[in-house]
Design a protein around this motif. Structure first.
Motif, PDB file in Angstrom:
ATOM      1  N   GLY A  14       0.844  -1.191   0.000  1.00  0.00           N
ATOM      2  CA  GLY A  14       0.000   0.000   0.000  1.00  0.00           C
ATOM      3  C   GLY A  14       0.879   1.241   0.000  1.00  0.00           C
ATOM      4  N   PHE A  15       0.584   2.184  -0.893  1.00  0.00           N
ATOM      5  CA  PHE A  15       1.373   3.406  -1.014  1.00  0.00           C
ATOM      6  C   PHE A  15       0.618   4.591  -0.430  1.00  0.00           C
ATOM      7  N   ASP A  39      -8.041  -1.182   6.330  1.00  0.00           N
ATOM      8  CA  ASP A  39      -7.344  -2.090   7.227  1.00  0.00           C
ATOM      9  C   ASP A  39      -5.915  -2.300   6.726  1.00  0.00           C
ATOM     10  N   PRO A  40      -4.899  -1.858   7.458  1.00  0.00           N
ATOM     11  CA  PRO A  40      -3.514  -2.041   6.997  1.00  0.00           C
ATOM     12  C   PRO A  40      -3.097  -3.501   6.901  1.00  0.00           C
ATOM     13  N   LEU A  41      -3.844  -4.403   7.567  1.00  0.00           N
ATOM     14  CA  LEU A  41      -3.502  -5.822   7.509  1.00  0.00           C
ATOM     15  C   LEU A  41      -3.696  -6.414   6.111  1.00  0.00           C
ATOM     16  N   LYS A  42      -4.313  -5.646   5.209  1.00  0.00           N
ATOM     17  CA  LYS A  42      -4.443  -6.094   3.822  1.00  0.00           C
ATOM     18  C   LYS A  42      -3.087  -6.171   3.127  1.00  0.00           C
ATOM     19  N   TYR A  64      -3.536  10.158   7.788  1.00  0.00           N
ATOM     20  CA  TYR A  64      -2.434   9.287   7.370  1.00  0.00           C
ATOM     21  C   TYR A  64      -1.573   8.902   8.563  1.00  0.00           C
ATOM     22  N   THR A  65      -1.318   9.880   9.446  1.00  0.00           N
ATOM     23  CA  THR A  65      -0.510   9.583  10.634  1.00  0.00           C
ATOM     24  C   THR A  65      -1.197   8.527  11.494  1.00  0.00           C
ATOM     25  N   ARG A  66      -2.516   8.670  11.674  1.00  0.00           N
ATOM     26  CA  ARG A  66      -3.258   7.667  12.447  1.00  0.00           C
ATOM     27  C   ARG A  66      -3.179   6.292  11.779  1.00  0.00           C
ATOM     28  N   TYR A  67      -3.283   6.287  10.464  1.00  0.00           N
ATOM     29  CA  TYR A  67      -3.225   5.021   9.730  1.00  0.00           C
ATOM     30  C   TYR A  67      -1.849   4.364   9.889  1.00  0.00           C
ATOM     31  N   LEU A  68      -0.791   5.151   9.789  1.00  0.00           N
ATOM     32  CA  LEU A  68       0.561   4.615   9.931  1.00  0.00           C
ATOM     33  C   LEU A  68       0.788   4.064  11.338  1.00  0.00           C
ATOM     34  N   ARG A  69       0.274   4.752  12.326  1.00  0.00           N
ATOM     35  CA  ARG A  69       0.416   4.260  13.706  1.00  0.00           C
ATOM     36  C   ARG A  69      -0.392   2.974  13.898  1.00  0.00           C
ATOM     37  N   GLN A  70      -1.551   2.909  13.262  1.00  0.00           N
ATOM     38  CA  GLN A  70      -2.349   1.684  13.312  1.00  0.00           C
ATOM     39  C   GLN A  70      -1.596   0.533  12.665  1.00  0.00           C
ATOM     40  N   ALA A 103       1.215  -0.580  14.938  1.00  0.00           N
ATOM     41  CA  ALA A 103       0.689  -1.372  16.057  1.00  0.00           C
ATOM     42  C   ALA A 103       0.329  -2.785  15.624  1.00  0.00           C
ATOM     43  N   ALA A 104      -0.045  -2.935  14.349  1.00  0.00           N
ATOM     44  CA  ALA A 104      -0.382  -4.253  13.812  1.00  0.00           C
ATOM     45  C   ALA A 104       0.841  -4.994  13.282  1.00  0.00           C
ATOM     46  N   LYS A 105       2.032  -4.420  13.493  1.00  0.00           N
ATOM     47  CA  LYS A 105       3.294  -5.033  13.081  1.00  0.00           C
ATOM     48  C   LYS A 105       3.453  -5.120  11.560  1.00  0.00           C
ATOM     49  N   ILE A 106       2.808  -4.208  10.824  1.00  0.00           N
ATOM     50  CA  ILE A 106       3.019  -4.129   9.377  1.00  0.00           C
ATOM     51  C   ILE A 106       4.286  -3.322   9.138  1.00  0.00           C
TER      52      ILE A 106
END
Length: 342
Positions: A32-33, A94-97, A118-124, A127-130
């Motif tokens: 994901g970019f 969902d960043p787990l994608k 975007y900052t919230r998404y990156l922190r999420q 946290a999910a170890k992506i």
């Protein structure tokens, strides 16, 4: 019942893959970019093209072995630093994608304008170890989000001084093309983003696919992260911030050298003050340091390119080749042509 399941799978694949409903549901590498406003187009294009060329056989560009998406909070086109627009393909979700989230940076002045979404998404994602990837000034964005604490960080030599200005007490690495430090990957941008992408393709898809991508892009072979950046290395070791910033300014203006007065003006220092800093830190004047740097870059060009002596003279800021030859011989005891043959 079986037909219903097959139809459902086909719809799911179609929803994820657009016009490629027959591709496998799980590519080996998914990226994901996130594009910063006025991002560097070549850094993004190099990265995504390695994925594209590795993802399919032939020249059909189907996202089979790899897939990718440009993520957005509002789905508005994102302007690159050259003015070209890129349309995002899906909203933040969902960043787990994804196996990796890649942040493509660009102009320094635009970094603070990134949406908080975007900052919230990156922190999420963190946290999910992506694993998170910072390309070009994307590393600045990760640092500002508090996601690089305890990690080594690769920055282009061109932005080294900018990083030191923004982040006190943190020294980035500016003499490698990329760094992999656990689940943080950073690279200097430009063509180094192709090499970082090839590293990921080799790791998840295969070495043959990584080599194929680079060869089609007319890049000889994959480079390891430890490869020095192709700028001019700083051989002047000093902790003096005025001198370091001046040396980086010299690097950025190697072909049309700045006057000492102009460098002092850009750094917000008096000329005599800057000259004292150079004398105390390096035992030489700014003019002498600049001359050494230009001649060392000339040596690099003589060893690594087929440019003529006249072309190299112009590339390192000498007004004519005879002046360049005299200066080179004075430093090395031989002409540039003899040096090249050796």
């Amino acid at each position: 019942m079986t037909n219903n399941i097959a139809a459902g799978n086909a719809r799911a694949n179609a929803a994820r893959g657009g016009r490629f409903p027959d591709r496998p549901a799980a590519p080996r590498l998914s990226v994901g970019f996130i594009l910063a406003h006025r991002f560097t187009l070549c850094a993004f294009a190099n990265f995504v093209d390695v994925l594209r060329l590795a993802a399919d056989e032939g020249d059909r560009s189907r996202p089979i072995l790899c897939d990718w998406a440009v993520l957005s909070d509002q789905m508005r086109p994102v302007a690159s630093s050259c003015g070209m627009l890129v349309q995002p393909t899906e909203r933040l979700g969902d960043p787990l994608k994804f196996d990796y989230i890649v942040v493509i940076g660009g102009l320094i002045d635009e970094i603070s304008n990134l949406s908080p979404e975007y900052t919230r998404y990156l922190r999420q994602a963190a946290a999910a170890k992506i694993p998170l990837v910072g390309v070009c000034t994307g590393a600045f964005i990760l640092q500002r989000a508090g996601l690089m604490d305890g990690y080594r960080c690769c920055i282009s030599w061109f932005h080294h001084a900018d990083f030191l200005e923004q982040f006190d007490g943190i020294t980035p690495v500016s003499d490698q093309i990329f760094i992999v430090d656990r689940d943080r990957l950073t690279c200097s941008g430009g063509t180094s983003s192709a090499h970082l992408a090839a590293y990921l393709v080799e790791k998840h898809v295969g070495r043959a696919q990584a080599r194929k991508s680079l060869h089609i892009m007319i890049i000889d072979d994959a480079l390891r992260g430890e490869k020095p950046q192709p700028g001019i290395p700083l051989d002047f070791s000093t902790n003096d911030e005025v001198v370091r910033k001046a040396l980086l300014l010299m690097q950025q203006n190697i072909d049309v050298p700045l006057s000492v007065a102009e460098m002092a003006r850009r750094l917000g220092a008096a000329r005599r003050q800057m000259e004292r800093h150079f004398q105390n830190a390096l035992g030489m004047t700014p003019t002498e340091a600049y001359r050494i740097m230009r001649l060392e870059h000339a040596e690099f060009l003589l060893r690594n390119t087929e440019q003529s002596v006249t072309e190299i003279a112009a590339a390192v800021g000498f007004c004519d080749s005879s002046h360049f030859v005299r200066a080179f011989k004075e430093r090395r005891g031989m002409t540039p042509s003899v040096f090249r043959m050796g």
